[in-house]
Scaffold this motif. Sequence first.
Motif, mmCIF file in Angstrom:
data_model
loop_
_atom_site.group_PDB
_atom_site.id
_atom_site.type_symbol
_atom_site.label_atom_id
_atom_site.label_comp_id
_atom_site.label_asym_id
_atom_site.label_seq_id
_atom_site.Cartn_x
_atom_site.Cartn_y
_atom_site.Cartn_z
ATOM 1 N N LEU A 1 0.954 -1.151 -0.458
ATOM 2 C CA LEU A 1 0.055 0.331 -0.028
ATOM 3 C C LEU A 1 0.496 0.961 -0.027
ATOM 4 C CD1 LEU A 1 -2.812 -0.199 2.736
ATOM 5 C CD2 LEU A 1 -3.081 0.675 0.161
ATOM 6 N N ALA A 2 1.928 1.357 0.573
ATOM 7 C CA ALA A 2 2.976 2.108 0.468
ATOM 8 C C ALA A 2 3.118 3.127 -1.011
ATOM 9 C CB ALA A 2 4.588 2.143 1.069
ATOM 10 N N ARG B 1 4.380 9.102 5.489
ATOM 11 C CA ARG B 1 4.635 7.998 5.461
ATOM 12 C C ARG B 1 3.788 6.646 5.455
ATOM 13 N NH1 ARG B 1 10.107 7.037 4.990
ATOM 14 N NH2 ARG B 1 11.617 9.243 5.423
ATOM 15 N N GLY B 2 2.615 7.003 6.106
ATOM 16 C CA GLY B 2 1.360 6.258 6.815
ATOM 17 C C GLY B 2 0.697 6.257 5.879
ATOM 18 N N THR C 1 -0.484 1.246 6.448
ATOM 19 C CA THR C 1 0.915 0.483 5.789
ATOM 20 C C THR C 1 2.355 1.749 6.308
ATOM 21 O OG1 THR C 1 -0.067 -0.475 4.532
ATOM 22 C CG2 THR C 1 2.452 0.398 3.610
ATOM 23 N N TYR C 2 2.864 1.413 6.365
ATOM 24 C CA TYR C 2 3.303 2.239 6.890
ATOM 25 C C TYR C 2 5.605 2.510 6.317
ATOM 26 C CZ TYR C 2 6.484 6.277 9.919
ATOM 27 O OH TYR C 2 6.468 7.558 10.624
ATOM 28 N N LEU C 3 5.951 3.355 5.871
ATOM 29 C CA LEU C 3 7.160 3.986 5.267
ATOM 30 C C LEU C 3 7.774 3.935 6.278
ATOM 31 C CD1 LEU C 3 8.139 3.094 2.074
ATOM 32 C CD2 LEU C 3 8.319 5.782 2.600
ATOM 33 N N PHE C 4 8.561 2.902 6.803
ATOM 34 C CA PHE C 4 9.981 3.035 7.964
ATOM 35 C C PHE C 4 10.776 3.719 6.640
ATOM 36 C CE2 PHE C 4 9.000 -1.958 8.896
ATOM 37 C CZ PHE C 4 7.136 -0.763 9.911
ATOM 38 N N GLY D 1 5.912 -1.881 6.093
ATOM 39 C CA GLY D 1 5.496 -2.858 6.499
ATOM 40 C C GLY D 1 3.564 -2.639 6.648
ATOM 41 N N GLY D 2 2.988 -3.378 6.708
ATOM 42 C CA GLY D 2 1.646 -3.147 6.783
ATOM 43 C C GLY D 2 0.782 -4.014 7.639
#
Length: 313
Positions: free
Chosen positions: A64-65, A97-98, A137-140, A146-147
Amino acid sequence: MSKRIILTILTISVAFLTVTSQEGSTGYQFLEIPTSAHAAALGGNNVSIIEDDATLMFSNPALLANVSDKTLNLDYTSYISSTNKLSASFAKHAGERGTWAIGAMLLNYGTMTETNENFEELGEFSAKDINLQGGYTYLFSDCWSGGVQAKMLMSSYGEFSSTAIGVDMGLNYFDADHGLSFSIVGQNLGGQIDALYDRHESLPFNLVAGLSKDLSNSPVRLSIAFDNITNWDEKKPINHLSLGIDVFPSNTTWVAVGYNPRRGNEMKIGDSKHWAGISVGAGLNTKKFKIGVAWGKYHVAASSLLINTSYAF
C-alpha cells in the motif's frame, strides 16, 4: 521510528506463534482466489511487485505504500458458472509515510435448489462469502515498508452462517536503484468466532515470500514467489513455487504471463492440464486511471477472468 519497527516485529512474531496453535480443518477458501489482475497474471501468489495498484493490498498490505492518495478501486472476477466475485477498496495517505485503506469483497454463489435426503425439492437458497477489511501501512525508510490489515469474514449458506476474524501482515524491501523488491507476508492469521456446523475451522494461513527484479537495460521484470512455506512438501517442492514475467511496452502499459505448478498439477485431467497453471494479463496505468485484465484457471470446471479498475482523485 525505532519503536514502530520494534512493534511491527513483535506483532508479527506473536501472530506466527498463534498460527502454530491452530487446529482443525481449513475454511474460507475463497480468500485464496486472487483479487489483483496483475498478481494473478504473474502466477497468482505474487507479493513483491512495486506498482501504484491498490488491489495488491489484498495479497500484501505492505505494498500500500506505493499507492496514490485517495485511490478508489473496483474489481470483478468471473469464477465458476454463476459464481462471481466483486470487491472494492479505498486508500488514503496519512501523513508523509503512512497509508490506510478499507476494502470489501463478496463472493456470490448464486441461487441453488434445496432438497432433502430423498432429493425432493424444498425450494431455493442463496450462498455467499463476505470479507470486510481495513489496513495500515507505514514506510519505515526509503527501502522498508510494513503493513497490517484486519478482516471480518462472514459466510452464509442458506440457514447456516459463520463468522471469523483474520489478519494479514507483510514487510517489503525495495531497492529502487537496482529494481529489486523482496517481501514476506503472513496471510489469514486468525480463526472462527461462530462455526457453520459443530466443528470450528481455521483460516487458510499462508506464509509467502516473493522476489521481483528488473532486468538491466530492458523493459522486463522477473518475479518468483514461494507460498505455504510452513507446510513445505519435500517430495514436491516445485508446488510451492510460482513464476512470472512482466514486459513493459511503454511507460503506461504492461503485459504479464505466469505459471503456478501446484495449480497445474492439481487440475490435471488424464494426460492434459488444459492450460491449468498458466495465467496471462495486461494493463494500462496512467497517473489517474488504471485498468488491468487477467485470465487464469482456478478450478477444473472453468476459467476465470479478472478485471481491476481504479481512479485517483
